[in-house]
Design an enzyme around this catalytic site. Structure first.
Site, PDB file in Angstrom:
ATOM      1  N   LYS A 204       0.848  -1.203   0.000  1.00  0.00           N
ATOM      2  CA  LYS A 204       0.000   0.000   0.000  1.00  0.00           C
ATOM      3  C   LYS A 204       0.882   1.251   0.000  1.00  0.00           C
ATOM      4  CE  LYS A 204      -1.644   1.621   4.009  1.00  0.00           C
ATOM      5  NZ  LYS A 204      -1.304   3.013   4.372  1.00  0.00           N
ATOM      6  N   ASN A 205       1.879   1.271   0.882  1.00  0.00           N
ATOM      7  CA  ASN A 205       2.675   2.483   1.066  1.00  0.00           C
ATOM      8  C   ASN A 205       3.684   2.730  -0.047  1.00  0.00           C
ATOM      9  OD1 ASN A 205       1.170   2.990   3.258  1.00  0.00           O
ATOM     10  ND2 ASN A 205       2.709   2.396   4.775  1.00  0.00           N
TER      11      ASN A 205
ATOM     12  N   CYS B 253      -5.441  13.137  12.854  1.00  0.00           N
ATOM     13  CA  CYS B 253      -5.249  11.696  12.679  1.00  0.00           C
ATOM     14  C   CYS B 253      -5.221  11.045  14.059  1.00  0.00           C
ATOM     15  CB  CYS B 253      -3.932  11.424  11.944  1.00  0.00           C
ATOM     16  SG  CYS B 253      -3.621   9.673  11.715  1.00  0.00           S
TER      17      CYS B 253
ATOM     18  N   ARG C  33       0.374  14.906  13.078  1.00  0.00           N
ATOM     19  CA  ARG C  33       1.103  14.585  11.839  1.00  0.00           C
ATOM     20  C   ARG C  33       1.261  15.827  10.970  1.00  0.00           C
ATOM     21  NH1 ARG C  33      -1.038   9.004   9.386  1.00  0.00           N
ATOM     22  NH2 ARG C  33       0.926   9.125   8.260  1.00  0.00           N
TER      23      ARG C  33
ATOM     24  N   ASP D 233       4.481   0.821  12.329  1.00  0.00           N
ATOM     25  CA  ASP D 233       3.261   0.190  11.797  1.00  0.00           C
ATOM     26  C   ASP D 233       3.102  -1.255  12.253  1.00  0.00           C
ATOM     27  OD1 ASP D 233       3.496   1.914   8.567  1.00  0.00           O
ATOM     28  OD2 ASP D 233       2.860   2.592  10.556  1.00  0.00           O
TER      29      ASP D 233
ATOM     30  N   ARG E 257      -8.692  -0.464   4.593  1.00  0.00           N
ATOM     31  CA  ARG E 257      -7.842   0.604   4.064  1.00  0.00           C
ATOM     32  C   ARG E 257      -6.467   0.072   3.684  1.00  0.00           C
ATOM     33  NH1 ARG E 257      -8.786   6.295   6.272  1.00  0.00           N
ATOM     34  NH2 ARG E 257      -7.240   6.545   4.603  1.00  0.00           N
TER      35      ARG E 257
END
Ligand code: EPZ
Length: 420
Positions: free
Chosen positions: A22-23, A115, A120, A306, A398
């Site tokens: 995803k990133n 967030c 952030r 993460d 997500r």
């Protein structure tokens, strides 16, 4: 709105394949705005976040097609304004700023909102654009950037909490079409940054040093189209390895680059889990005598933030007292209150979670608050006695492609149901 029910106590066995990252996909899809020519990005996972990026590219004027993991983009004409309604759903939308500035020499993108994982800011991104000669102002909740000419510069992207991943990406994408040479000092080392640089170089960009703290970009007049397959999702891989530690009877995670997951496999080995690493696969064996440990999150190649929530779930049933210090997003502990609802013994001391392992967790209704926290609650449910009911699972969708299906392939008793 869906919720996920997990019937705990069913050991996981077998193997799963990791999806594309995803990133990596998000900034690489944004980078397609840098050329008029067709680009094809392969291995893009089917997630709400990648769908949001496709919507943003389409809104900005690009022709986008998606078929079985390949996203084809032709941004012949693009407009440089991305309003709140288009970008509010995903913070990572901020990474269209660099490509729009590079291509259109101007951009107006809504400032990302709050967030749940903590403060952030994007001050480093904006500082970088200013160093390239852009005028930057925030007005009515929008970031407005204008630069008739972008000029290469030396920019330090190191912040209070270390380097910035999307900040490094944004600067690289603005600098590839600037006049002269840009040097990014204090650059992020994450594999996703290297993957973006690889794609940009396939488009004709001149970049040296991606994957080191010093990236040198020599601007070019134009970029052409390119094809690229994104790297495997190292956080998804790490999440399944922790699932294997929590409730496994020996599982294998395939299609992964073990180097990208080394901080996680080293940590699980420190806990006492047997890890077997092959070329593109990692296996983990259960260990009833796993031990507590001290851990701290760091920028890559350190232990990823993460993966912090997932490790909290594992250490909740690991004998002894463990501690995890969150150095990247110090408030990123929304999962702790929910784990405590399942019987975990965790208390927070500033940015450190002190975790006293308990013999077992008990199934309970719990609430997902963000992507990684929700994964941690699912993992805890695999081990818990009884049924765990995770609501707001849109957070999971997500960033995890078919998480519940992949877990049931491994033998988990897990189902997705419509919330009443
Ligand atoms: C990326 O976010 C990831 N997102 C995040 O993953 C990940 O947690 C984070 O990197 C850190 O590894 C994507 O790649 C889409 P940062 P990013 O800028 O780039 C501070 C997930 O779960 N900072 O590297 O937004 C910041 O507040 C997500 O997949 C500034 O102070 O994170 C943080 O403390 C969540 N000023 C630290 O730097 C800035 O201008 C690192 O943030 C920018 C950042």
């Amino acid at each position: 709105m869906d919720k996920i029910l997990i019937h705990g106590g069913h050991p996981l066995t077998g193997s799963i394949k990791v999806s594309g990252s995803k990133n990596s996909s998000l900034p690489i899809l944004a980078a397609t705005l840098l050329t008029r020519e067709p680009c094809a990005v392969q291995g893009v996972p089917d997630l709400s976040d990648t769908n949001y990026m496709v919507q943003i590219l389409t809104y900005l004027g690009a022709q986008v097609e998606r078929a079985s993991g390949t996203v084809s983009v032709t941004a012949e004409k693009v407009q440089s304004v991305a309003p709140y309604d288009v970008v509010r759903k995903m913070r990572a939308s901020v990474c269209v700023l660099g490509p729009l500035l590079g291509r259109c020499k101007e951009a107006s993108v809504a400032l990302p909102g709050g967030c749940v994982i903590g403060d952030r800011p994007i001050d480093l991104h904006l500082k970088g654009f200013e160093a390239l000669g852009a005028a930057v102002r925030v007005e009515g909740g929008d970031i407005k950037i204008f630069a008739p000419k972008l000029k290469g510069a030396v920019i330090n992207m190191e912040g209070k909490f270390g380097p910035t991943v999307l900040g490094t990406d944004n600067l690289m994408m603005a600098a590839v079409l600037a006049d002269g040479v840009t040097v990014i000092e204090g650059a992020a080392l994450e594999p996703e940054v290297v993957d973006l640089a690889t794609f940009l170089m396939k488009m004709g960009a001149k970049i040296e040093g991606a994957g080191t703290r010093r990236i040198i970009i020599e601007g070019v007049a134009a970029l052409h189209g390119a094809e690229h397959r994104v790297i495997a999702d190292r956080i998804e891989a790490g999440t399944f390895l922790v699932a294997g530690a929590i409730a496994g009877n020996g599982i294998t995670v395939k299609q992964v680059n073990p180097e990208h997951v080394r901080a996680v496999t080293d940590t699980l080995a420190r806990c006492g889990y047997a890890i077997d690493i092959e070329d593109r696969a990692i296996s983990i064996l259960p260990n009833g005598d796993a031990t507590a440990l001290e851990l701290a999150t760091e920028p890559y190649p350190g232990f990823p933030t993460d993966m912090q929530a997932q490790m909290c779930a594992l250490l909740s049933t690991t004998k002894g007292v463990s501690s995890i210090t969150e150095n990247i997003f110090p408030q990123r502990y929304m999962h702790v209150a929910e784990l405590k609802r399942m019987g975990a013994k965790v208390h927070l001391e500033a940015a450190t979670a002190m975790i006293e392992g308990v013999d077992c967790l008990l199934g309970a209704p719990v609430m997902a608050s963000d992507l990684r926290a929700s994964a941690a609650l699912v993992l805890a449910g695999l081990k818990a006695d009884g049924v765990t009911e995770v609501s707001r699972v849109y957070h999971i969708d997500r960033g995890y492609e078919h998480l519940d299906e992949k877990l049931s392939e491994l033998g988990a008793q897990i189902e997705r149901v419509k919330a009443e």
